[in-house]
Write an enzyme that holds these catalytic residues in place. Structure first.
Site, PDB file in Angstrom:
ATOM      1  N   GLU A 150       1.335   0.243 -10.719  1.00 37.72           N
ATOM      2  CA  GLU A 150       1.905  -0.789  -9.856  1.00 37.72           C
ATOM      3  C   GLU A 150       1.002  -2.001  -9.777  1.00 37.72           C
ATOM      4  O   GLU A 150      -0.223  -1.865  -9.762  1.00 37.72           O
ATOM      5  CB  GLU A 150       2.036  -0.240  -8.433  1.00 37.72           C
ATOM      6  N   CYS A 199       0.336   0.916  -1.600  1.00 40.70           N
ATOM      7  CA  CYS A 199      -0.081   1.333  -2.952  1.00 40.70           C
ATOM      8  C   CYS A 199       0.518   2.686  -3.301  1.00 40.70           C
ATOM      9  O   CYS A 199       0.434   3.616  -2.519  1.00 40.70           O
ATOM     10  CB  CYS A 199      -1.586   1.545  -3.030  1.00 40.70           C
TER      11      CYS A 199
HETATM   12  N1  SAH Z   1      -9.665   2.695  -3.905  1.00 39.08           N
HETATM   13  C1  SAH Z   1      -9.919   1.385  -3.375  1.00 39.08           C
HETATM   14  C2  SAH Z   1      -8.809   0.372  -3.629  1.00 39.08           C
HETATM   15  C3  SAH Z   1      -7.384   0.785  -3.458  1.00 39.08           C
HETATM   16  S1  SAH Z   1      -6.612   0.845  -1.884  1.00 39.08           S
HETATM   17  C4  SAH Z   1     -10.243   1.461  -1.919  1.00 39.08           C
HETATM   18  O1  SAH Z   1     -10.162   2.533  -1.350  1.00 39.08           O
HETATM   19  O2  SAH Z   1     -10.650   0.455  -1.351  1.00 39.08           O
HETATM   20  C5  SAH Z   1      -6.646  -0.767  -1.175  1.00 39.08           C
HETATM   21  C6  SAH Z   1      -6.740  -0.722   0.344  1.00 39.08           C
HETATM   22  O3  SAH Z   1      -5.515  -0.285   0.938  1.00 39.08           O
HETATM   23  C7  SAH Z   1      -7.825   0.214   0.844  1.00 39.08           C
HETATM   24  O4  SAH Z   1      -8.488  -0.340   1.944  1.00 39.08           O
HETATM   25  C8  SAH Z   1      -7.004   1.417   1.279  1.00 39.08           C
HETATM   26  O5  SAH Z   1      -7.728   2.226   2.156  1.00 39.08           O
HETATM   27  C9  SAH Z   1      -5.793   0.744   1.876  1.00 39.08           C
HETATM   28  N2  SAH Z   1      -4.607   1.588   2.013  1.00 39.08           N
HETATM   29  C10 SAH Z   1      -4.163   2.593   1.232  1.00 39.08           C
HETATM   30  N3  SAH Z   1      -3.025   3.118   1.706  1.00 39.08           N
HETATM   31  C11 SAH Z   1      -2.733   2.433   2.807  1.00 39.08           C
HETATM   32  C12 SAH Z   1      -1.668   2.502   3.759  1.00 39.08           C
HETATM   33  N4  SAH Z   1      -0.699   3.411   3.656  1.00 39.08           N
HETATM   34  N5  SAH Z   1      -1.682   1.618   4.770  1.00 39.08           N
HETATM   35  C13 SAH Z   1      -2.664   0.698   4.889  1.00 39.08           C
HETATM   36  N6  SAH Z   1      -3.676   0.586   4.044  1.00 39.08           N
HETATM   37  C14 SAH Z   1      -3.727   1.451   3.007  1.00 39.08           C
END
Ligand code: SAH
Length: 377
Positions: free
Chosen positions: A119, A360
């Site tokens: 994605e 994501c």
């Molecule tokens: N692995 C990396 C980057 C990918 S996620 C990381 O953990 O930073 C990008 C951001 O979105 C991260 O801060 C993650 O914790 C957040 N995230 C993932 N799923 C989410 C959700 N359902 N709601 C809000 N933030 C989310």
């Protein structure tokens, strides 16, 4: 063997393997889209071609973002055919694109050459257009609120596969892309070497020449990755997914917290900030009843102030399989005000693309579910 017997640990998260790159990346092709200019020069020379062909190829791939050799009009037809046959260009095939009726956010589902789905998101901001890319297919970090990690890690992406997400979106929209965030599926520091190659190619003056300051890499907090990154001489923004102000609380939602403490993270982020001169961002997904109390806000203030970190609040995007919800807008505002009262720089992330499976991994999961249903029919 240095196995960690902690029962809270996610079974997928074998920390011993972190930073050992290339989880089953297909290696059968010569991937010229992942080559630095000097490597491409060596490749061209090795085939007895004049040196200027390397410059032409690099320009076509990274500036014109050609989808195939047939577009490379200043290359002889015979050479184009030969290159296409022997060294096919890595391209991302668009499988789906959902456009938000609310804010114009475009969420893409791309198939990589081996069929793996990733994605990417195109977003409009007042400062320009931004693309959010994935660094891996799936993820093995196991964060409790995230959809990307639900089915574990399939494989890491190559530098060309990361670039292609941006190039394919630029081709499709015809718009200028001024910012890139590595915040899609996957943990960038679990794919370290490919990430660095991608960042150097993206910001290379002979290529797309994006400013390093316009790039953000987000990590769940792999301390050796942050330390190594500090020494790369790249001035990109580092975002840390903090999501909790105490280790105990963080361990409940992020398995990676069993391996590295918040104190170690703060030290590594502080060093990154000192060496690169870049302000670090803390991402904080607000989850109702989990990390949204006044005490949480005060704990966060204590962590952010010494680093002068910027805090990005993200009301958690509910993922059906996870069962978390976000505080109401009043609760989010109160949390923000508590931080501001103590002089912390804070913003609330605009919830873009709410109507198009914004979080994501959600769109890819919908596809996987659909495929599973189709198989049963
Ligand atoms: N692995 C990396 C980057 C990918 S996620 C990381 O953990 O930073 C990008 C951001 O979105 C991260 O801060 C993650 O914790 C957040 N995230 C993932 N799923 C989410 C959700 N359902 N709601 C809000 N933030 C989310």
């Amino acid at each position: 063997m240095n196995r960690n017997p902690d029962p809270n640990r996610n079974p997928d998260l074998n920390i011993n393997n972190i930073n050992r790159d290339g989880h089953d990346i297909p290696k059968s092709i010569t991937d010229i889209k992942s080559m630095y200019p000097e490597e491409l020069a060596g490749f061209v020379k090795g085939r007895g071609l004049p040196a200027f062909r390397a410059r032409q190829l690099f320009q076509w791939i990274h500036v014109s973002r050609a989808a195939g050799y047939e577009e490379m009009s200043n290359l002889p037809a015979g050479l184009r055919r030969e290159l296409a046959e022997k060294y096919p260009l890595v391209t991302a095939r668009q499988v789906d694109c959902r456009v938000s009726g609310v804010d114009g956010t475009r969420k893409y589902l791309f198939a990589m050459p081996d069929g793996c789905l990733v994605e990417s998101v195109f977003m409009r901001y007042h400062f320009g257009n931004s693309v959010c890319i994935s660094s891996q297919v799936g993820c093995r970090m196991g964060c409790g609120f995230c959809a990307s990690t639900l089915h574990g890690l399939v494989r890491s992406l190559t530098a060309s596969e990361m670039l292609e997400q941006i190039y394919a979106i630029a081709r499709e929209t015809g718009e200028r892309i001024s910012h890139v965030v590595v915040m899609g599926m996957g943990e960038p520091f679990d794919n370290y070497d490919n990430l660095i190659r991608f960042l150097r190619l993206l910001t290379c003056p002979e290529g797309m020449n994006l400013s390093q300051r316009s790039v953000t890499v987000s990590t769940c907090g792999i301390v050796p990755g942050i330390r190594r990154f500090t020494g790369e001489g790249l001035h990109v923004t580092l975002a840390l997914s903090l999501h909790a102000a105490t280790d105990e609380q963080r361990r409940k939602i992020m398995p990676v917290a069993n391996r590295w403490s918040i104190a170690e993270l703060m030290e590594a982020c502080g060093e990154y900030s000192r060496v690169t001169g870049r302000q670090v961002t803390f991402e904080y997904s607000l989850i109702k009843g989990v990390n949204d109390s006044r005490a949480d806000a005060l704990g966060l203030v204590k962590l952010a102030k010494p680093l002068r970190a910027h805090i990005n609040l993200i009301p958690v995007n509910p993922v059906r399989e996870r069962g978390f919800s976000h505080p109401d807008s009043e609760g989010v505002r109160a949390f923000k005000m508590e931080l501001e009262k103590h002089g912390v720089n804070v913003s609330i992330r605009r919830a873009l693309g709410k109507d198009i499976d914004g979080a994501c991994g959600q769109l890819r999961n919908r596809y996987a579910e659909q495929e599973a249903r189709d198989c049963l029919i």
